[in-house]
Design an enzyme around this catalytic site. Structure first.
Site, short mmCIF file in Angstrom:
data_model
loop_
_atom_site.label_atom_id
_atom_site.label_comp_id
_atom_site.label_asym_id
_atom_site.label_seq_id
_atom_site.Cartn_x
_atom_site.Cartn_y
_atom_site.Cartn_z
N ARG A 172 -3.61 -8.71 35.53
CA ARG A 172 -4.94 -8.96 36.15
C ARG A 172 -6.06 -7.77 35.41
NH1 ARG A 172 -6.59 -8.02 42.41
NH2 ARG A 172 -8.29 -6.30 42.09
N GLU A 218 -2.46 -4.80 37.70
CA GLU A 218 -4.03 -4.94 37.42
C GLU A 218 -4.27 -3.36 36.52
OE1 GLU A 218 -4.92 -5.10 41.58
OE2 GLU A 218 -5.94 -3.08 41.73
N TYR A 231 1.93 -16.07 48.39
CA TYR A 231 1.27 -15.02 47.62
C TYR A 231 1.33 -13.76 48.77
CZ TYR A 231 -2.14 -11.84 45.68
OH TYR A 231 -2.64 -10.71 44.97
N ASN A 258 -8.71 -16.48 41.91
CA ASN A 258 -8.71 -15.84 43.06
C ASN A 258 -9.77 -16.34 43.89
OD1 ASN A 258 -8.43 -14.22 45.19
ND2 ASN A 258 -9.05 -12.18 44.22
N HIS A 298 1.69 -9.56 40.07
CA HIS A 298 0.39 -9.34 39.02
C HIS A 298 0.26 -7.75 39.17
CE1 HIS A 298 -2.83 -9.03 42.03
NE2 HIS A 298 -2.26 -10.11 42.54
N ASP A 326 -7.35 -1.15 51.27
CA ASP A 326 -6.75 -1.73 49.91
C ASP A 326 -7.19 -0.53 48.88
OD1 ASP A 326 -5.31 -3.07 48.22
OD2 ASP A 326 -6.84 -4.80 48.12
N CYS A 337 -10.47 -2.89 46.15
CA CYS A 337 -10.69 -4.46 46.06
C CYS A 337 -11.35 -5.00 44.84
CB CYS A 337 -11.31 -4.96 47.40
SG CYS A 337 -11.93 -6.89 47.07
N GLU A 359 -10.24 -11.09 37.20
CA GLU A 359 -10.73 -10.74 38.62
C GLU A 359 -12.24 -10.87 38.62
OE1 GLU A 359 -10.35 -10.79 41.68
OE2 GLU A 359 -9.71 -9.24 42.57
N ASP A 389 1.43 -8.96 44.66
CA ASP A 389 0.41 -8.03 44.35
C ASP A 389 1.01 -6.72 44.02
OD1 ASP A 389 -2.13 -6.40 43.79
OD2 ASP A 389 -2.98 -7.11 45.78
N ASP A 429 -0.76 -4.11 42.55
CA ASP A 429 -1.63 -3.19 42.36
C ASP A 429 -1.49 -2.73 40.89
OD1 ASP A 429 -2.57 -3.54 45.10
OD2 ASP A 429 -1.91 -1.68 45.75
C1 LIG Z 1 -6.25 -10.44 45.59
C2 LIG Z 1 -6.31 -9.16 45.99
O1 LIG Z 1 -5.99 -8.26 44.97
C3 LIG Z 1 -5.40 -8.83 47.27
O2 LIG Z 1 -4.92 -7.78 47.34
O3 LIG Z 1 -5.17 -9.97 48.13
C4 LIG Z 1 -7.73 -8.75 46.73
C5 LIG Z 1 -8.15 -9.77 47.68
C6 LIG Z 1 -9.38 -9.34 48.53
O4 LIG Z 1 -9.53 -8.13 48.72
O5 LIG Z 1 -10.07 -10.08 48.97
C7 LIG Z 1 -8.68 -8.39 45.30
O6 LIG Z 1 -8.76 -7.41 45.12
O7 LIG Z 1 -9.20 -9.59 44.81
MG LIG Z 2 -4.77 -6.75 45.83
#
Ligand SMILES: C[C@](O)(C(=O)O)[C@H](CC(=O)O)C(=O)O
Ligand SMILES: [Mg+2]
Length: 297
Positions: free
Chosen positions: A161, A118, A48, A213, A116, A62, A126, A191, A89, A91
């Site tokens: 997502r 979202e 991943y 996740n 994926h 993030d 996040c 999520e 990912d 976004d």
């Molecule tokens: C899955 C996720 O989108 C990621 O970017 O890895 C994050 C993981 C995290 O921040 O722990 C998420 O938004 O869940």
């Molecule tokens: Mg992410």
């Protein structure tokens, strides 16, 4: 260089096959090509490419600051270092439906097996933080349709997502998931579900493959592979695990040098030179030039 001998098309095919086997496809996050190689060596089914880990590795939170060329470039290197299928990912897809279409084709060319997308609005965050804001289900459906139509390889896996559990509740999240499937998504990533029961309710409500996740320090419990298989989930990601492990080990190691004046105390936490060279298949590079691996460890 000598690692990935499987073409992107074959990786996508093998991921499709794995998903039909009724076993959980386990996909840890590889934040660099080297980590992806270790994931493969350890026996996992996929790699991943986490947006959170990728942006953290670039020294940023993030919140959607990374761009398509940055993500595609990193993801291409990671995907190319392993014969496992890699899932990235993306976004919120880097823009409007038309941008999402371009994102999909860029990632197919970069050798990814799937991605994926979202339903947060920008600035995204996040999925395990509070106060997330979402785009309407209609707007997300338009993005999904654009993504599905843009595919040039039907086996490129399109995962939708939904971040709606927190803001709108479980029923709304299930409703959004159904709309996203109608729009062309092939797998759903619900999520930040709150507990095992919610994972099970989601499973019963949705007639499509589901992704769990298993990120640490978030809102969802860390369910075991056996539990997720028993509930009927199809894929689990461990997105930031390797980065968190590495960063803690680095922190301990740097502190040891600062405190003790040398790194003796943390040698046991390190991958040895020999282990690194084996992972890199250093010796195989001799095929090109016999002077490359001319030492003994
Ligand atoms: C899955 C996720 O989108 C990621 O970017 O890895 C994050 C993981 C995290 O921040 O722990 C998420 O938004 O869940
Ligand atoms: Mg992410």
């Amino acid at each position: 260089m000598l690692t990935a001998k499987v073409s992107p098309a074959e990786k996508r095919q093998s991921l499709r096959k794995l998903l039909q086997e009724n076993r959980l496809v386990r996909v840890p996050g590889g934040f660099s090509p080297l980590v992806a190689m270790l994931i493969e060596q350890t026996g996992f089914e996929g790699v991943y490419v986490s947006g959170g880990a990728l942006s953290a590795n670039m020294g940023m939170p993030d919140i959607g600051l990374t761009t398509l060329p940055e993500v595609a470039g990193q993801a291409a290197m990671i995907a190319g270092a392993t014969s496992l299928p890699a899932i990235v990912d993306i976004d919120t897809g880097f823009g409007e439906p038309i941008n999402v279409a371009r994102t999909i084709q860029t990632l197919e060319q970069a050798g990814l097996a799937g991605c994926h997308l979202e339903d947060q609005s920008m600035p995204k965050r996040c999925g395990h933080l509070d106060k997330k804001q979402l785009v309407s289900p209609q707007e997300m459906a338009r993005k999904i349709k654009a993504a599905a139509d843009a595919k040039t390889d039907p086996n490129f896996l399109l995962i939708a997502r939904t971040d709606s559990r927190a803001a709108e509740g479980l029923d709304a999240a299930i409703d959004r998931a159904k709309r996203y499937l109608d729009a062309g998504a092939e797998m759903i990533f619900p999520e930040a579900l709150a507990d095992e029961a919610e994972f099970a309710v989601f499973r019963k409500a949705i007639d499509a493959p589901l992704l769990a996740n298993m990120t640490e320090f978030g809102k969802s419990p860390l369910l075991s592979v056996a539990t997720l298989e028993a509930i009927g989930y199809d894929m689990a990601i461990y997105p930031v695990t390797a980065l968190r492990l590495a960063m803690k080990a680095i922190e301990r190691g740097l502190k040891a040098i600062a405190d003790n004046g040398d790194q003796q105390e943390v040698l046991c936490d390190m991958q040895t030179r020999q282990e690194l060279y084996e992972l890199l298949r250093y010796e195989e590079y001799n095929r090109f030039d016999e002077q490359i691996f001319n030492f003994t460890l």
